[in-house]
Motif scaffolding. Structure first.
Motif, PDB file in Angstrom:
ATOM      1  N   LEU A 155      64.953  41.702 -38.866  1.00 42.08           N
ATOM      2  CA  LEU A 155      65.594  41.977 -37.591  1.00 42.08           C
ATOM      3  C   LEU A 155      65.995  40.712 -36.837  1.00 42.08           C
ATOM      4  CD1 LEU A 155      63.882  45.173 -36.151  1.00 42.08           C
ATOM      5  CD2 LEU A 155      66.219  44.868 -37.010  1.00 42.08           C
ATOM      6  N   MET A 156      65.833  39.567 -37.444  1.00 45.90           N
ATOM      7  CA  MET A 156      66.490  38.365 -36.925  1.00 45.90           C
ATOM      8  C   MET A 156      67.885  38.378 -37.541  1.00 45.90           C
ATOM      9  SD  MET A 156      65.262  34.406 -37.128  1.00 45.90           S
ATOM     10  CE  MET A 156      66.167  33.109 -36.292  1.00 45.90           C
ATOM     11  N   ILE A 157      68.743  39.251 -37.001  1.00 39.44           N
ATOM     12  CA  ILE A 157      70.001  39.533 -37.691  1.00 39.44           C
ATOM     13  C   ILE A 157      70.962  38.351 -37.668  1.00 39.44           C
ATOM     14  CG2 ILE A 157      69.790  42.013 -37.324  1.00 39.44           C
ATOM     15  CD1 ILE A 157      71.972  41.776 -35.185  1.00 39.44           C
ATOM     16  N   SER A 158      70.746  37.388 -36.776  1.00 40.47           N
ATOM     17  CA  SER A 158      71.590  36.196 -36.792  1.00 40.47           C
ATOM     18  C   SER A 158      71.397  35.401 -38.077  1.00 40.47           C
ATOM     19  CB  SER A 158      71.278  35.314 -35.586  1.00 40.47           C
ATOM     20  OG  SER A 158      69.928  34.882 -35.614  1.00 40.47           O
ATOM     21  N   ALA A 159      70.253  35.598 -38.738  1.00 39.82           N
ATOM     22  CA  ALA A 159      69.960  34.905 -39.992  1.00 39.82           C
ATOM     23  C   ALA A 159      70.023  35.840 -41.191  1.00 39.82           C
ATOM     24  CB  ALA A 159      68.573  34.267 -39.913  1.00 39.82           C
ATOM     25  N   ALA A 160      70.513  37.069 -40.998  1.00 40.01           N
ATOM     26  CA  ALA A 160      70.499  38.050 -42.079  1.00 40.01           C
ATOM     27  C   ALA A 160      71.335  37.604 -43.278  1.00 40.01           C
ATOM     28  CB  ALA A 160      70.984  39.401 -41.568  1.00 40.01           C
ATOM     29  N   LEU A 165      73.490  44.217 -39.727  1.00 36.79           N
ATOM     30  CA  LEU A 165      72.427  45.208 -39.931  1.00 36.79           C
ATOM     31  C   LEU A 165      72.394  45.695 -41.382  1.00 36.79           C
ATOM     32  CD1 LEU A 165      72.546  47.297 -36.632  1.00 36.79           C
ATOM     33  CD2 LEU A 165      70.634  45.923 -37.489  1.00 36.79           C
ATOM     34  N   VAL A 166      73.560  45.792 -42.015  1.00 36.98           N
ATOM     35  CA  VAL A 166      73.603  46.145 -43.446  1.00 36.98           C
ATOM     36  C   VAL A 166      72.868  45.079 -44.258  1.00 36.98           C
ATOM     37  CG1 VAL A 166      75.112  46.390 -45.448  1.00 36.98           C
ATOM     38  CG2 VAL A 166      75.697  47.532 -43.308  1.00 36.98           C
ATOM     39  N   LEU A 167      73.129  43.808 -43.938  1.00 38.43           N
ATOM     40  CA  LEU A 167      72.447  42.718 -44.625  1.00 38.43           C
ATOM     41  C   LEU A 167      70.950  42.731 -44.320  1.00 38.43           C
ATOM     42  CD1 LEU A 167      75.064  39.876 -44.057  1.00 38.43           C
ATOM     43  CD2 LEU A 167      74.536  41.021 -46.220  1.00 38.43           C
ATOM     44  N   ALA A 168      70.600  43.068 -43.074  1.00 40.84           N
ATOM     45  CA  ALA A 168      69.187  43.144 -42.701  1.00 40.84           C
ATOM     46  C   ALA A 168      68.472  44.221 -43.520  1.00 40.84           C
ATOM     47  CB  ALA A 168      69.049  43.430 -41.210  1.00 40.84           C
ATOM     48  N   ALA A 207      69.869  33.943 -49.852  1.00 39.05           N
ATOM     49  CA  ALA A 207      68.713  33.297 -50.478  1.00 39.05           C
ATOM     50  C   ALA A 207      68.005  34.251 -51.432  1.00 39.05           C
ATOM     51  CB  ALA A 207      67.742  32.815 -49.400  1.00 39.05           C
ATOM     52  N   ILE A 208      67.839  35.502 -51.013  1.00 44.32           N
ATOM     53  CA  ILE A 208      67.187  36.490 -51.864  1.00 44.32           C
ATOM     54  C   ILE A 208      68.021  36.762 -53.111  1.00 44.32           C
ATOM     55  CG2 ILE A 208      66.498  38.919 -52.019  1.00 44.32           C
ATOM     56  CD1 ILE A 208      65.700  38.729 -49.051  1.00 44.32           C
ATOM     57  N   ALA A 209      69.337  36.918 -52.924  1.00 44.23           N
ATOM     58  CA  ALA A 209      70.209  37.158 -54.077  1.00 44.23           C
ATOM     59  C   ALA A 209      70.121  36.006 -55.069  1.00 44.23           C
ATOM     60  CB  ALA A 209      71.650  37.350 -53.604  1.00 44.23           C
ATOM     61  N   ALA A 210      70.053  34.777 -54.557  1.00 44.07           N
ATOM     62  CA  ALA A 210      69.989  33.601 -55.426  1.00 44.07           C
ATOM     63  C   ALA A 210      68.722  33.595 -56.268  1.00 44.07           C
ATOM     64  CB  ALA A 210      70.076  32.328 -54.578  1.00 44.07           C
ATOM     65  N   VAL A 211      67.584  33.860 -55.648  1.00 43.55           N
ATOM     66  CA  VAL A 211      66.332  33.824 -56.423  1.00 43.55           C
ATOM     67  C   VAL A 211      66.202  35.037 -57.331  1.00 43.55           C
ATOM     68  CG1 VAL A 211      65.155  32.412 -54.692  1.00 43.55           C
ATOM     69  CG2 VAL A 211      64.966  34.912 -54.570  1.00 43.55           C
ATOM     70  N   ARG A 212      66.826  36.149 -56.947  1.00 44.44           N
ATOM     71  CA  ARG A 212      66.780  37.323 -57.822  1.00 44.44           C
ATOM     72  C   ARG A 212      67.592  37.071 -59.100  1.00 44.44           C
ATOM     73  NH1 ARG A 212      62.650  38.838 -55.863  1.00 44.44           N
ATOM     74  NH2 ARG A 212      62.405  40.500 -54.309  1.00 44.44           N
ATOM     75  N   VAL A 213      68.783  36.498 -58.949  1.00 46.91           N
ATOM     76  CA  VAL A 213      69.610  36.193 -60.123  1.00 46.91           C
ATOM     77  C   VAL A 213      68.929  35.140 -60.986  1.00 46.91           C
ATOM     78  CG1 VAL A 213      71.793  35.197 -60.892  1.00 46.91           C
ATOM     79  CG2 VAL A 213      71.770  36.848 -59.017  1.00 46.91           C
ATOM     80  N   ALA A 214      68.452  34.069 -60.347  1.00 47.22           N
ATOM     81  CA  ALA A 214      67.780  33.005 -61.092  1.00 47.22           C
ATOM     82  C   ALA A 214      66.528  33.538 -61.787  1.00 47.22           C
ATOM     83  CB  ALA A 214      67.415  31.861 -60.152  1.00 47.22           C
ATOM     84  N   GLY A 215      65.806  34.410 -61.105  1.00 44.49           N
ATOM     85  CA  GLY A 215      64.605  34.983 -61.701  1.00 44.49           C
ATOM     86  C   GLY A 215      64.903  35.839 -62.907  1.00 44.49           C
ATOM     87  N   ALA A 216      66.025  36.581 -62.844  1.00 45.86           N
ATOM     88  CA  ALA A 216      66.416  37.407 -63.993  1.00 45.86           C
ATOM     89  C   ALA A 216      66.755  36.532 -65.192  1.00 45.86           C
ATOM     90  CB  ALA A 216      67.604  38.283 -63.606  1.00 45.86           C
ATOM     91  N   LEU A 217      67.421  35.412 -64.951  1.00 46.45           N
ATOM     92  CA  LEU A 217      67.772  34.508 -66.045  1.00 46.45           C
ATOM     93  C   LEU A 217      66.530  33.835 -66.636  1.00 46.45           C
ATOM     94  CD1 LEU A 217      70.968  32.831 -64.527  1.00 46.45           C
ATOM     95  CD2 LEU A 217      70.862  34.586 -66.311  1.00 46.45           C
ATOM     96  N   ARG A 218      65.572  33.526 -65.769  1.00 47.12           N
ATOM     97  CA  ARG A 218      64.346  32.869 -66.245  1.00 47.12           C
ATOM     98  C   ARG A 218      63.296  33.871 -66.713  1.00 47.12           C
ATOM     99  NH1 ARG A 218      65.087  29.838 -61.294  1.00 47.12           N
ATOM    100  NH2 ARG A 218      65.840  27.726 -61.749  1.00 47.12           N
ATOM    101  N   PHE A 274      69.308  45.120 -46.512  1.00 47.47           N
ATOM    102  CA  PHE A 274      69.166  44.542 -47.851  1.00 47.47           C
ATOM    103  C   PHE A 274      67.941  43.637 -47.900  1.00 47.47           C
ATOM    104  CE2 PHE A 274      69.846  40.858 -50.593  1.00 47.47           C
ATOM    105  CZ  PHE A 274      70.047  41.467 -51.830  1.00 47.47           C
ATOM    106  N   VAL A 275      67.801  42.792 -46.884  1.00 48.49           N
ATOM    107  CA  VAL A 275      66.648  41.887 -46.834  1.00 48.49           C
ATOM    108  C   VAL A 275      65.350  42.683 -46.812  1.00 48.49           C
ATOM    109  CG1 VAL A 275      65.457  40.137 -45.458  1.00 48.49           C
ATOM    110  CG2 VAL A 275      67.947  40.043 -45.722  1.00 48.49           C
ATOM    111  N   HIS A 276      65.289  43.677 -45.941  1.00 49.49           N
ATOM    112  CA  HIS A 276      64.080  44.497 -45.827  1.00 49.49           C
ATOM    113  C   HIS A 276      63.760  45.204 -47.138  1.00 49.49           C
ATOM    114  CE1 HIS A 276      61.694  48.076 -44.586  1.00 49.49           C
ATOM    115  NE2 HIS A 276      61.118  47.198 -43.786  1.00 49.49           N
ATOM    116  N   ALA A 277      64.782  45.717 -47.795  1.00 46.13           N
ATOM    117  CA  ALA A 277      64.580  46.469 -49.039  1.00 46.13           C
ATOM    118  C   ALA A 277      64.105  45.573 -50.177  1.00 46.13           C
ATOM    119  CB  ALA A 277      65.870  47.177 -49.430  1.00 46.13           C
ATOM    120  N   ASN A 278      64.352  44.268 -50.077  1.00 45.36           N
ATOM    121  CA  ASN A 278      63.988  43.354 -51.149  1.00 45.36           C
ATOM    122  C   ASN A 278      62.728  42.556 -50.868  1.00 45.36           C
ATOM    123  OD1 ASN A 278      66.098  43.041 -53.532  1.00 45.36           O
ATOM    124  ND2 ASN A 278      67.226  43.613 -51.681  1.00 45.36           N
TER     125      ASN A 278
END
Length: 352
Positions: A63-68, A117-120, A74-85, A122-126
Motif C-alpha cells: 500500500l505504499m503505492i508510490s513505490a508499487a 493499485l493493480v501493481l500493488a 523488483a519482484i518480477a526480476a527475481v522471479r525470472v532470475a529464480g526460474a532460470l537458476r 501484484f506485489v501483495h499476491a507475490n
C-alpha cells in the motif's frame, strides 16, 4: 525512500544489502559506513537484483503505492532470475500503512491511482511473508486485498527500553520531535503551549527537528523563554533530550494523502520512558490508550491538547513504570527476524 532509521536498523539487524532510490529529509550519510548500500533507479535496481542471486528480498509494503511499480519490477526480476537458476527468492514485506489511497480529483490522477493499485495487488499476491506493525494496518490490508497467499503475522511496532536505569522522576519538560510541518501538529502545539503554562507555570517545551515551519518555531522561542529549539539535532542529542523529558508530544494531523502510521518519535519517546501525548491517528493509539498515555482526537483544538500535555507533565508514573509495559525485543527487530528467518550474512536485500 531511505532514511536515518533504515541505516540505524541496518547496523543493528542481520546483515543485508540496501538498494534505494531517494533519500528522505532525515537521511544521515554518516551512517553509511560499513553498510552495503546502493542508490539505483527502478530498472537498474531490478537488474542488480536479477544478477545478485539474492535469497530473500524485502520490498516496500504494497500500500505504499508510490513505490508499487518499483516493487513489482523488483519482484518480477527475481522471479525470472529464480526460474532460470531454479532457486526461488523469498519475497517479504513489513506493513504499517493505515490509510487507503485517496481518489484524486483529476482524471489523470485517477487513472494513475488505478494502475498503481493493480501493481500493488501484484506485489501483495507475490509476497511469501508479510509482517504487520499494527492491527489497524492488518485490518486495512484485509479489506483491500483479502487474505492473500502470504504467511502473515502482527508484531506491534513497539520499542524495547533503551534507558533501563532511570531516576524516579523528571522535570516537566515536553518534547516535540519531528518534521516542522502542519501534519505533525507543530502549529497546534505552539498554540496550546501558553495554555499549558497557565496550568503548569514551571513547564518547558523542547522542539527538535527541522522543516518548512522553522520560522514559526523561532518566532515562538523569541517571545517565550520556556521554549527551546534544536534544529536538526544529532541522534545522540535527541536520545539524551528524550531521556530527560517527561513527555513526548506529537499531535499528528491527518491530510488527504497522509495519516500517521506509527510515528517514529512516539517509538523513541516510549523507549526513553516518556509519557506520550498524541492523536488517534497513530496505529498505536489503542495500545497507548490501554497503557494510560494521553490520546486526543485528530481534530482537537489547542485547549484540548493543552489539557492533555499538562496532564502528561503531572503524571505521577516513573519512567521505569512506563518502560515495564514495553516488550523485551524491539518490535521492528522482531519483525525483521521473523521475515528473514535469522538467515546468515549476505543473503538478503532490502529494496526501498
Amino acid at each position: 525512500m531511505a532514511r536515518t532509521a533504515h541505516l540505524e536498523r541496518a547496523h543493528e539487524f542481520s546483515p543485508a544489502s540496501i538498494v534505494y532510490r531517494k533519500k528522505r529529509y532525515d537521511y544521515d550519510p554518516g551512517l553509511e559506513a560499513g553498510l552495503d548500500i546502493v542508490r539505483a533507479g527502478d530498472v537498474r535496481a531490478a537488474l542488480l537484483l536479477a544478477r545478485s542471486g539474492v535469497e530473500t528480498l524485502e520490498v516496500n509494503e504494497p500500500l505504499m503505492i508510490s513505490a508499487a511499480a518499483r516493487s513489482a519490477l523488483a519482484i518480477a526480476a527475481v522471479r525470472v532470475a529464480g526460474a532460470l537458476r531454479r532457486r526461488r527468492t523469498t519475497v517479504v514485506s513489513y506493513a504499517i500503512e493505515n490509510l487507503y489511497p485517496p481518489v484524486p480529483a483529476s482524471l489523470k490522477g485517477r487513472v494513475g491511482r488505478r494502475a498503481r493499485l493493480v501493481l500493488a495487488r501484484f506485489v501483495h499476491a507475490n509476497l511469501d511473508r508479510l509482517a504487520f506493525g499494527t492491527d489497524v494496518s492488518r485490518e486495512l490490508y484485509r479489506r483491500v486485498f483479502g487474505s492473500g497467499g502470504a504467511t502473515a503475522t502482527t508484531i506491534p511496532a513497539l520499542p524495547s527500553a533503551v534507558h533501563p536505569a532511570l531516576t524516579p522522576g523528571r522535570p516537566p519538560i515536553a518534547a516535540f520531535l519531528g518534521a516542522f510541518e502542519e501534519r505533525k501538529g507543530l502549529p497546534l502545539l505552539l498554540a496550546a503551549w501558553p495554555l499549558v503554562r497557565e496550568r503548569r507555570p514551571d513547564a518547558r517545551l523542547l522542539v527538535m527537528g527541522k522543516g518548512a515551519l522553522e520560522v514559526l518555531a523561532r518566532e515562538a522561542v523569541a517571545i517565550d523563554a520556556s521554549i527551546e529549539l534544536l534544529v536538526d539535532p544529532s541522534r545522540d542529542t535527541i536520545s539524551g533530550a528524550l531521556a530527560g523529558a517527561k513527555a513526548l508530544v506529537l499531535p499528528s494531523q491527518r491530510r488527504p494523502r497522509w495519516r500517521e502510521q506509527v510515528g517514529l518519535p512516539i517509538v523513541e519517546g516510549l523507549a526513553a520512558g516518556c509519557v506520550v501525548v498524541t492523536t488517534s491517528e497513530t496505529g498505536l493509539a489503542d495500545w497507548l490508550t490501554e497503557e494510560g498515555h494521553y490520546i486526543i482526537p485528530a481534530d482537537a483544538d489547542a485547549a484540548t491538547l493543552a489539557e492533555a500535555v499538562a496532564g502528561a507533565l503531572s503524571d505521577r508514573r516513573a519512567p521505569a513504570d512506563l518502560l515495564a509495559a514495553l516488550p523485551a525485543t524491539d518490535g521492528r527487530r522482531a519483525a525483521d527476524d521473523w521475515l528473514f528467518g535469522r538467515r546468515p550474512a549476505h543473503d538478503s536485500v532490502t529494496a526501498t
